[in-house]
Scaffold this active site. Structure first.
Site, short mmCIF file in Angstrom:
data_model
loop_
_atom_site.label_atom_id
_atom_site.label_comp_id
_atom_site.label_asym_id
_atom_site.label_seq_id
_atom_site.Cartn_x
_atom_site.Cartn_y
_atom_site.Cartn_z
N ASN A 135 0.84 -1.19 0.00
CA ASN A 135 0.00 0.00 0.00
C ASN A 135 0.88 1.25 0.00
OD1 ASN A 135 -2.01 1.88 0.21
ND2 ASN A 135 -2.86 1.10 2.14
N ASP A 326 -6.20 -12.95 -20.32
CA ASP A 326 -6.96 -13.85 -19.46
C ASP A 326 -7.86 -14.77 -20.31
OD1 ASP A 326 -7.86 -14.38 -16.65
OD2 ASP A 326 -9.80 -13.75 -17.46
N GLU A 355 -3.56 -17.04 -21.37
CA GLU A 355 -3.81 -17.96 -20.25
C GLU A 355 -4.58 -19.16 -20.79
OE1 GLU A 355 -6.21 -18.43 -16.04
OE2 GLU A 355 -7.07 -17.35 -17.72
CA CA Z 1 -3.76 2.39 -1.37
#
Ligand code: CA
Length: 611
Positions: A135, A326, A355
Site C-alpha cells: 500500500n 486472461d 492464459e
Molecule cells: Ca492504497
C-alpha cells in the site's frame, strides 16, 4: 386528434433534445497516434441521441471515412483514416443539428514512439496481485466514486495495495532476480464486492482509482524500464464486469452473449476436439464465466475493433512489453487470432501470452502461435501458460519413483514438446493467483520447495514466480481465493513484520529468498539456460539428470528425489555431452565438481556450470 398529439409530442421531444448541447459521455479511444502501421481508427462516440447529429471533421490530419449508426441512437462509430503525412496535434470533431453545433470534441494525435522490447526465456517474471502487495498510498484505499471500500479484515475485500506500492518495491523485485513484472488487472472494477482481483472490468480505458491513475501505471512502466525491467499487462476480452458503463445501454442487442443463467462449461478442450459437439463448443465460448461478468460477443465487429484498439492503446500509452490475456480459449478463437495478428503487425517485438488453463499438452500446444497441430488455425500467440508442466511440478517431488509417477511426470511432459512450435516460449510456474501456494503443495517441505525452484529456473521455458513464493507463503485454493492472495507482510505501514527487508524475514525465509536470488540472477548470465537446448535422460533410481547447452556452454542439473538416500551419479552415461568438459562449478555452493562420480544428498538439486 390523437395522431396530431403524437406528432406534436415528437416535435416537442425532438426539439427539446437538441435545444441544448449534447453531453459526450464517451469518445474512445480518447486519443490516438500518428506514425502507426495501421492508419485506420474507429471511434466509439456515446451521448444521448448522438446518432441523430451530423458529424463534421475538417482537418488535413484525418479523413472521416464512414459514420456507422447502430440500433441504439446513443452511439456512433466513426471510421477514420489518419493521413500518411499527418503530424501530431489536434483536430475537431463537430456534432451538428442543422447549422447548430450541438457537441464538439478536440481529438489529440500524439507521435508513436519506437520500441523494441518483448519478454522471452531470458526473463524471469514476477506475478503480483496489486491489491495485496503493498500500500504505497493509503489515501486511495477507498474512493468516493467506487462502490467497494477498503476492508483488510475481509479475505475477499479490498486491502488497499496499489501501483505506488509496486513502484516503491521495484528494487526488492529486481534484487530477487526478476526481470519482468506482471500485475493482475489494474483497470477499473467498480463492482460492489469481490472487486480487488480486477477481472470484472467496468471501464477498459481507466486505471482503478484505488490502484492509482493511468499516469501512475505509465510511471510504473517508466520506472521498470529505467531499471531494465519489463511490464506485462493483464487484459480480459472474454467478459466485462456487471457494472461496466455500457451495461443496460449496449450499443447493439448482440453486444453480449446469452444470459447469466447460461454458464460456460469451462472445457477448453472443445475448441480443439475433432469430435466436439457444436452445442458443447457454443457453451464453452458463449456461456458466462460467472454470473457477474457479461460474456462479450466479439463477433460483433464494432466490439471486436473496440477491444483490439484498446490493447493497442495501452501498449502505446504505457509502453508495454507484453500482454497476458486472461481466459484465452473462452472468446471466439478467430477473433483472438485477429487480435494477436493485428497487435503483432503493429508491434512485432511485443510478447503476447495467453492464459490456457488446460490440463493436457496438446490442448495447450494448440493455442501457441504457429502450432504444428492446430490445422488451419493459427492463434498468432507468442506464448501460452504451461499448465501441464505445472501439474507435473506440483506432484513430482511429493511422489516416489514409478513408471509414470514422481520425476517421470516432469520427463513425460517435456518429452511431448514436439507438439509445440517452440516450447521454450511457454510460461512455466509452480503456482499463481488461482492455485495452491507451492509451499503448501509440497507439504511445507523446504527441500522439495528448493527442488521445484531449481527445476523452474533451469528447464526450458519462461519462469514465473508468484509474489510471496520467496518468503514461503502458504495457502490452499479450496479455502477461498483470499487465502492464496494474502497481503505481503510489510506492504502496509501497520504490519508487524516487513519481509521486504532481510531483518524482517525469518531465517528460513531468508534461506529461500537467497536461493531464488542467487539462481535467478545467475540465470540471467547463462545463455545455455536461457536459450540453450534441453537434453534430458530418462529418470532412474529417483534421479533426473538434464543438460542445457549451446555450442560452447553447458549446465548440468541433477535432481535427487529420494526421501532418505544420498546418491552417487556415475557420469559415464552422460558422455555425449560431458566429453567436451573437464569439470564444473555447483552454482549454489560454489564447490568445484569432478565429472566422474558426483555425490548428491537426498531430496536435493545440484546445478553445475560446466567448464
Ligand atoms: Ca492504497
Amino acid at each position: 386528434m390523437k395522431k396530431q398529439f403524437i406528432i406534436l409530442a415528437i416535435v416537442i421531444i425532438s426539439s427539446s433534445l437538441f435545444a441544448q448541447n449534447i453531453e459526450l459521455k464517451r469518445v474512445e479511444p480518447a486519443n490516438w497516434w500518428v506514425g502507426m502501421e495501421n492508419p485506420n481508427l474507429q471511434l466509439l462516440i456515446s451521448g444521448e441521441n448522438i446518432s441523430l447529429t451530423d458529424v463534421i471533421i475538417k482537418s488535413d490530419k484525418v479523413e472521416l471515412v464512414k459514420i456507422n449508426k447502430v440500433e441504439n441512437p446513443n452511439y456512433l462509430f466513426l471510421d477514420l483514416k489518419i493521413n500518411k503525412n499527418a503530424t501530431a496535434g489536434e483536430f475537431e470533431i463537430l456534432f451538428k443539428k442543422g447549422r447548430k453545433t450541438k457537441g464538439k470534441y478536440s481529438y489529440t494525435l500524439n507521435q508513436k514512439t519506437k520500441r523494441q522490447r518483448g519478454f522471452s526465456s531470458a526473463d524471469v517474471i514476477y506475478l503480483l496481485m496489486p491489491d495485496r502487495f503493498a500500500n504505497g498510498n493509503p489515501e486511495n484505499d477507498s474512493h468516493k466514486d467506487m462502490l467497494e471500500k477498503a476492508n483488510r479484515e475481509n479475505h475477499d475485500g479490498r486491502h488497499g495495495g496499489d501501483i505506488q506500492g509496486v513502484i516503491d518495491n521495484l528494487d526488492y523485485i529486481k534484487e530477487l532476480g526478476m526481470t519482468a513484472v506482471w500485475l493482475n488487472p489494474t483497470i477499473e472494477n467498480n463492482n460492489k464486492d469481490y472487486s480487488y482481483h480486477g477481472y470484472g472490468i467496468t471501464d477498459f480505458y481507466k486505471t482503478d482509482a484505488r490502484f492509482g491513475t493511468n499516469e501512475d501505471y505509465k510511471k510504473l512502466a517508466d520506472e521498470l524500464h529505467e531499471k531494465e525491467m519489463k511490464l506485462i499487462m493483464d487484459m480480459i476480452f472474454n467478459h466485462c464486469g456487471i457494472n461496466h458503463w455500457w451495461v443496460g445501454d449496449y450499443p447493439t442487442k448482440d453486444w453480449t452473449n446469452s444470459n447469466p443463467d447460461f454458464r460456460s462449461n469451462f472445457r477448453g478442450s472443445t475448441i480443439a476436439d475433432p469430435h466436439a459437439s457444436k452445442s458443447d463448443e457454443k457453451q464453452m465460448v458463449e456461456g458466462w464465466f460467472v454470473t457477474t461478468m457479461p460474456d462479450l460477443n466479439q463477433n460483433n465487429k464494432y466490439l471486436a475493433t473496440y477491444l483490439i484498439q484498446n490493447s493497442i492503446w495501452w501498449i502505446e500509452y504505457a509502453d508495454l512489453d507484453g500482454i497476458r490475456m486472461d481466459t484465452q480459449p473462452y472468446p471466439y478463437k478467430e477473433f483472438m487470432a485477429e487480435w494477436a495478428k493485428t497487435v503483432r503487425e503493429e508491434y512485432p517485438t511485443i510478447t503476447l501470452l495467453g492464459e490456457t488453463w488446460l490440463q493436457k499438452v496438446p490442448f495447450t500446444a494448440y493455442f501457441q502461435g504457429d502450432s504444428p497441430i492446430s490445422g488451419d488455425y493459427n492463434s498468432y500467440l507468442h506464448s501460452t501458460t504451461d499448465f501441464p508442466l505445472y501439474y507435473a511440478i506440483k506432484d513430482a517431488f511429493n511422489e516416489g519413483e514409478g513408471w509414470t509417477s514422481g520425476l517421470k511426470k516432469l520427463y513425460y511432459i517435456l518429452a511431448q514438446d514436439f507438439l509445440y512450435d517452440d516450447a521454450s516460449r511457454n510460461v512455466i510456474f509452480m503456482d499463481n493467483h488461482d492455485l495452491d501456494r507451492y509451499y503448501t503443495s509440497v507439504g511445507e517441505d523446504i527441500n522439495k520447495f528448493k527442488m521445484g525452484i531449481a527445476f523452474l529456473l533451469t528447464t526450458r521455458g519462461i519462469p514465473m514466480f508468484y509474489y510471496g513464493d520467496e518468503i514461503l507463503t502458504t495457502g490452499h485454493e479450496h479455502k477461498g481465493h483470499g487465502h492464496i492472495r494474502t497481503d505481503f507482510p510489510g506492504g502496509w505501514a501497520s504490519d508487524k513484520t516487513n519481509a521486504f527487508t532481510k531483518n524482517g524475514r525469518t531465517e528460513e525465509q531468508n534461506d529461500i529468498f537467497d536461493y531464488i536470488t542467487k539462481l535467478a540472477n545467475w540465470r540471467q548470465t547463462n545463455k545455455a539456460v536461457t536459450n540453450g537446448k534441453l537434453t534430458h535422460y530418462i529418470p532412474e533410481n529417483n534421479t533426473y539428470i538434464y543438460f542445457r547447452h549451446t555450442e560452447n556452454e553447458a549446465v548440468m542439473v541433477i535432481l535427487n528425489n529420494h526421501n532418505t538416500e544420498n546418491k552417487t551419479i556415475d557420469c559415464e552415461r552422460f558422455n555425449e555431452i560431458l566429453k567436451d568438459y573437464k569439470s564444473g562449478t555447483e552454482i549454489i555452493t560454489g564447490n568445484k565438481i569432478e565429472l566422474n562420480k558426483i555425490k548428491i544428498p537426498k531430496k536435493s538439486a545440484m546445478i553445475i556450470e560446466l567448464k
